[in-house]
Motif scaffolding. Structure first.
Motif, PDB file in Angstrom:
ATOM      1  N   GLY A   8       0.752  -1.376   0.177  1.00 43.48           N
ATOM      2  CA  GLY A   8       0.087   0.493   0.175  1.00 43.48           C
ATOM      3  C   GLY A   8       0.949   1.059  -0.083  1.00 43.48           C
ATOM      4  O   GLY A   8       1.976   1.614  -0.402  1.00 43.48           O
ATOM      5  N   PRO A   9       0.365   2.572  -0.679  1.00 48.94           N
ATOM      6  CA  PRO A   9       1.115   3.709  -0.242  1.00 48.94           C
ATOM      7  C   PRO A   9       1.615   4.194   0.940  1.00 48.94           C
ATOM      8  O   PRO A   9       2.710   5.029   1.218  1.00 48.94           O
ATOM      9  CB  PRO A   9       0.200   4.730  -0.533  1.00 48.94           C
ATOM     10  CG  PRO A   9      -1.418   4.441  -0.661  1.00 48.94           C
ATOM     11  CD  PRO A   9      -1.262   2.523  -0.063  1.00 48.94           C
ATOM     12  N   GLN A  10       1.207   3.270   2.088  1.00 50.32           N
ATOM     13  CA  GLN A  10       1.799   3.692   3.979  1.00 50.32           C
ATOM     14  C   GLN A  10       2.635   3.058   4.311  1.00 50.32           C
ATOM     15  O   GLN A  10       3.720   3.769   4.872  1.00 50.32           O
ATOM     16  CB  GLN A  10       0.863   3.213   4.397  1.00 50.32           C
ATOM     17  CG  GLN A  10       0.580   1.801   4.755  1.00 50.32           C
ATOM     18  CD  GLN A  10      -0.756   1.504   3.676  1.00 50.32           C
ATOM     19  OE1 GLN A  10      -0.671   1.943   3.229  1.00 50.32           O
ATOM     20  NE2 GLN A  10      -0.648  -0.104   4.350  1.00 50.32           N
ATOM     21  N   PHE A  11       3.057   2.460   3.371  1.00 50.91           N
ATOM     22  CA  PHE A  11       4.326   1.333   3.253  1.00 50.91           C
ATOM     23  C   PHE A  11       5.981   2.663   2.674  1.00 50.91           C
ATOM     24  O   PHE A  11       6.172   2.613   2.082  1.00 50.91           O
ATOM     25  CB  PHE A  11       4.652   0.638   2.807  1.00 50.91           C
ATOM     26  CG  PHE A  11       3.462  -1.241   2.659  1.00 50.91           C
ATOM     27  CD1 PHE A  11       4.065  -2.000   3.873  1.00 50.91           C
ATOM     28  CD2 PHE A  11       2.340  -0.448   3.171  1.00 50.91           C
ATOM     29  CE1 PHE A  11       4.170  -3.116   4.348  1.00 50.91           C
ATOM     30  CE2 PHE A  11       1.950  -2.366   4.025  1.00 50.91           C
ATOM     31  CZ  PHE A  11       2.310  -3.140   4.185  1.00 50.91           C
ATOM     32  N   PRO A  64      12.030   0.535   1.976  1.00 52.31           N
ATOM     33  CA  PRO A  64      13.377  -0.369   2.921  1.00 52.31           C
ATOM     34  C   PRO A  64      15.313   0.225   3.420  1.00 52.31           C
ATOM     35  O   PRO A  64      15.681   0.668   1.846  1.00 52.31           O
ATOM     36  CB  PRO A  64      13.349  -1.604   3.387  1.00 52.31           C
ATOM     37  CG  PRO A  64      13.593  -1.838   1.427  1.00 52.31           C
ATOM     38  CD  PRO A  64      12.677  -1.269   1.384  1.00 52.31           C
ATOM     39  N   VAL A  65      15.124   0.834   4.243  1.00 55.74           N
ATOM     40  CA  VAL A  65      17.221   1.425   4.882  1.00 55.74           C
ATOM     41  C   VAL A  65      17.870  -0.165   4.892  1.00 55.74           C
ATOM     42  O   VAL A  65      17.628  -0.662   6.110  1.00 55.74           O
ATOM     43  CB  VAL A  65      16.842   2.167   5.246  1.00 55.74           C
ATOM     44  CG1 VAL A  65      18.217   3.288   5.756  1.00 55.74           C
ATOM     45  CG2 VAL A  65      15.867   3.275   4.720  1.00 55.74           C
ATOM     46  N   PHE A  66      18.889  -0.520   3.945  1.00 60.96           N
ATOM     47  CA  PHE A  66      19.484  -1.461   4.731  1.00 60.96           C
ATOM     48  C   PHE A  66      20.974  -1.151   4.545  1.00 60.96           C
ATOM     49  O   PHE A  66      21.806  -2.186   4.999  1.00 60.96           O
ATOM     50  CB  PHE A  66      19.380  -2.675   3.959  1.00 60.96           C
ATOM     51  CG  PHE A  66      18.679  -2.406   2.386  1.00 60.96           C
ATOM     52  CD1 PHE A  66      20.334  -2.189   1.414  1.00 60.96           C
ATOM     53  CD2 PHE A  66      18.149  -2.056   1.575  1.00 60.96           C
ATOM     54  CE1 PHE A  66      20.674  -2.449   0.111  1.00 60.96           C
ATOM     55  CE2 PHE A  66      18.435  -1.683  -0.328  1.00 60.96           C
ATOM     56  CZ  PHE A  66      18.914  -2.062  -0.186  1.00 60.96           C
ATOM     57  N   LYS A  67      21.369  -0.150   4.080  1.00 62.55           N
ATOM     58  CA  LYS A  67      22.287   0.455   3.976  1.00 62.55           C
ATOM     59  C   LYS A  67      23.117   0.949   5.032  1.00 62.55           C
ATOM     60  O   LYS A  67      22.442   1.784   5.728  1.00 62.55           O
ATOM     61  CB  LYS A  67      23.315   1.459   2.601  1.00 62.55           C
ATOM     62  CG  LYS A  67      23.113   1.144   1.388  1.00 62.55           C
ATOM     63  CD  LYS A  67      23.803  -0.115   1.049  1.00 62.55           C
ATOM     64  CE  LYS A  67      23.839  -0.844   0.085  1.00 62.55           C
ATOM     65  NZ  LYS A  67      24.917  -1.563  -0.857  1.00 62.55           N
ATOM     66  N   LYS A  68      24.431   0.830   5.791  1.00 65.87           N
ATOM     67  CA  LYS A  68      24.186   1.354   7.325  1.00 65.87           C
ATOM     68  C   LYS A  68      25.111   3.049   7.497  1.00 65.87           C
ATOM     69  O   LYS A  68      24.568   3.031   8.154  1.00 65.87           O
ATOM     70  CB  LYS A  68      25.619  -0.058   7.794  1.00 65.87           C
ATOM     71  CG  LYS A  68      25.878  -1.081   7.862  1.00 65.87           C
ATOM     72  CD  LYS A  68      26.676  -1.739   8.458  1.00 65.87           C
ATOM     73  CE  LYS A  68      26.408  -3.328   8.383  1.00 65.87           C
ATOM     74  NZ  LYS A  68      28.118  -4.078   9.149  1.00 65.87           N
ATOM     75  N   HIS A  69      25.600   3.421   6.248  1.00 65.62           N
ATOM     76  CA  HIS A  69      25.669   4.793   6.555  1.00 65.62           C
ATOM     77  C   HIS A  69      24.900   5.948   6.209  1.00 65.62           C
ATOM     78  O   HIS A  69      24.577   6.493   6.473  1.00 65.62           O
ATOM     79  CB  HIS A  69      26.854   5.047   5.663  1.00 65.62           C
ATOM     80  CG  HIS A  69      26.266   4.641   3.739  1.00 65.62           C
ATOM     81  ND1 HIS A  69      26.023   3.391   3.126  1.00 65.62           N
ATOM     82  CD2 HIS A  69      25.441   5.875   2.829  1.00 65.62           C
ATOM     83  CE1 HIS A  69      25.570   3.483   1.657  1.00 65.62           C
ATOM     84  NE2 HIS A  69      24.977   5.025   1.953  1.00 65.62           N
ATOM     85  N   LYS A  70      23.430   4.976   5.287  1.00 67.03           N
ATOM     86  CA  LYS A  70      22.114   5.534   5.570  1.00 67.03           C
ATOM     87  C   LYS A  70      21.115   5.759   6.866  1.00 67.03           C
ATOM     88  O   LYS A  70      20.861   6.300   7.634  1.00 67.03           O
ATOM     89  CB  LYS A  70      20.872   5.199   4.458  1.00 67.03           C
ATOM     90  CG  LYS A  70      21.486   5.136   3.088  1.00 67.03           C
ATOM     91  CD  LYS A  70      21.202   4.292   1.844  1.00 67.03           C
ATOM     92  CE  LYS A  70      21.163   4.715   0.617  1.00 67.03           C
ATOM     93  NZ  LYS A  70      20.421   4.263  -0.320  1.00 67.03           N
ATOM     94  N   ALA A  80      10.012   4.617  12.727  1.00 68.11           N
ATOM     95  CA  ALA A  80      10.105   4.344  13.494  1.00 68.11           C
ATOM     96  C   ALA A  80       8.858   3.415  13.362  1.00 68.11           C
ATOM     97  O   ALA A  80       8.496   2.017  13.790  1.00 68.11           O
ATOM     98  CB  ALA A  80      10.264   4.583  14.905  1.00 68.11           C
ATOM     99  N   HIS A  81       7.391   3.938  13.163  1.00 64.79           N
ATOM    100  CA  HIS A  81       6.287   3.029  13.385  1.00 64.79           C
ATOM    101  C   HIS A  81       5.822   3.164  12.154  1.00 64.79           C
ATOM    102  O   HIS A  81       4.084   3.006  12.243  1.00 64.79           O
ATOM    103  CB  HIS A  81       5.258   4.008  13.950  1.00 64.79           C
ATOM    104  CG  HIS A  81       5.825   3.437  16.132  1.00 64.79           C
ATOM    105  ND1 HIS A  81       6.018   2.795  17.007  1.00 64.79           N
ATOM    106  CD2 HIS A  81       6.887   4.912  16.365  1.00 64.79           C
ATOM    107  CE1 HIS A  81       7.152   2.890  17.885  1.00 64.79           C
ATOM    108  NE2 HIS A  81       7.385   4.447  17.871  1.00 64.79           N
ATOM    109  N   VAL A  82       6.271   3.090  11.397  1.00 64.73           N
ATOM    110  CA  VAL A  82       5.184   2.773  10.373  1.00 64.73           C
ATOM    111  C   VAL A  82       5.718   1.584   8.960  1.00 64.73           C
ATOM    112  O   VAL A  82       7.094   0.973   9.376  1.00 64.73           O
ATOM    113  CB  VAL A  82       6.116   4.414   9.014  1.00 64.73           C
ATOM    114  CG1 VAL A  82       5.703   3.884   7.774  1.00 64.73           C
ATOM    115  CG2 VAL A  82       6.133   5.692   9.453  1.00 64.73           C
ATOM    116  N   PRO A  83       4.861   0.895   8.204  1.00 63.33           N
ATOM    117  CA  PRO A  83       5.105  -0.035   8.060  1.00 63.33           C
ATOM    118  C   PRO A  83       6.167  -0.300   6.842  1.00 63.33           C
ATOM    119  O   PRO A  83       6.530   1.175   5.866  1.00 63.33           O
ATOM    120  CB  PRO A  83       3.849   0.002   7.323  1.00 63.33           C
ATOM    121  CG  PRO A  83       3.165   1.130   7.332  1.00 63.33           C
ATOM    122  CD  PRO A  83       3.355   1.760   8.417  1.00 63.33           C
ATOM    123  N   ILE A  84       6.873  -1.620   6.917  1.00 71.39           N
ATOM    124  CA  ILE A  84       8.266  -0.924   5.521  1.00 71.39           C
ATOM    125  C   ILE A  84       8.023  -2.114   4.865  1.00 71.39           C
ATOM    126  O   ILE A  84       7.820  -3.251   5.515  1.00 71.39           O
ATOM    127  CB  ILE A  84       9.492  -0.919   5.784  1.00 71.39           C
ATOM    128  CG1 ILE A  84       9.830   0.049   7.347  1.00 71.39           C
ATOM    129  CG2 ILE A  84      11.182  -0.541   6.079  1.00 71.39           C
ATOM    130  CD1 ILE A  84      10.935   0.545   8.324  1.00 71.39           C
TER     131      ILE A  84
END
Length: 226
Positions: free
Chosen positions: A28-31, A34-40, A54-58
């Motif tokens: 859905g548009p609320q997703f 994902p952030v998987f890079k350590k520097h990011k 923190a509380h948003v679906p990813i």
């Protein structure tokens, strides 16, 4: 299922068979991505924006995403463009051999350099050189046909970042494959990457020619908004 389809086609050739297709899962548009890079992740923590997601679906990370420091997204995408007929292992071997040839040529130049200043200017990392070659080959504008009053004009339009990277790597591969067939792919790749990294060669001329055409057609730029 297959038997029903065959019987429907054979017994009633003029009848239409409605088959339910398996619906693919979509986010859905609320997703958020994902952030998987350590520097990011470190940058998000420093800026304090990590609390916002923190509380948003990813979305789930793709199977080719990696947080390894040895993984380079540009090299992975370039390898996919080199690949033909799904032969990923062969494409990976060709790119790695191309990197070896780039490293060998740069080491020869490094040892032939006489002063420390000349040696400091020589880049020995082939991945950095590939990224530099792609950055130098990226176009800023491209021509798109727009029809006005029965006439089709070539209108210069700014290009998106994703499209510019695609065109740069596509031009690199076309220049590599246009060379003599008697020369192996890794050697041709090393020559073209080093030329593009030094702002020389066919790919740079092709980008400059496209920019000249956009400059020549700048009188039609207003058709972009009309």
């Amino acid at each position: 299922m297959l038997r029903n389809v065959v019987s429907c086609v054979l017994l009633r050739p003029r009848a239409t068979c409605h088959l339910t297709a398996a619906s693919m899962s979509q986010y859905g548009p609320q997703f958020v991505e994902p952030v998987f890079k350590k520097h990011k992740l470190a940058a998000l923590e420093e800026s304090g924006e990590i609390s916002k997601i923190a509380h948003v679906p990813i979305k789930a990370a793709r199977n080719n995403d990696s947080c390894s420091v040895l993984h380079d997204d540009l090299v992975s995408k370039f390898t996919n463009y080199v690949m033909k007929k799904g032969e990923k292992v062969l494409a990976r071997e060709l790119v790695e051999k191309g990197f070896e040839n780039i490293k060998r040529l740069q080491l020869e130049r490094y040892h032939l350099a006489e002063t420390e200043e000349e040696k400091a200017k020589i880049e020995l990392n082939p991945r950095v050189l590939l990224r530099k070659a792609v950055e130098n080959s990226r176009p800023l504008l491209h021509l798109t046909p727009i029809k006005r009053g029965g006439v089709r004009y070539q209108v210069p339009v700014p290009i998106t970042e994703k499209r510019s990277y695609f065109m740069a790597m596509k031009w690199l591969l076309e220049a590599i494959r246009e060379k003599e067939r008697t020369i192996h792919f890794p050697e041709k790749m090393a020559w073209e990457v080093l030329d593009a990294a030094a702002n020389q060669g066919k790919v740079i001329k092709r980008k400059q020619e496209l920019h000249r055409q956009c400059e020549a057609n700048r009188a039609y730029a207003h058709y972009r908004w009309s």
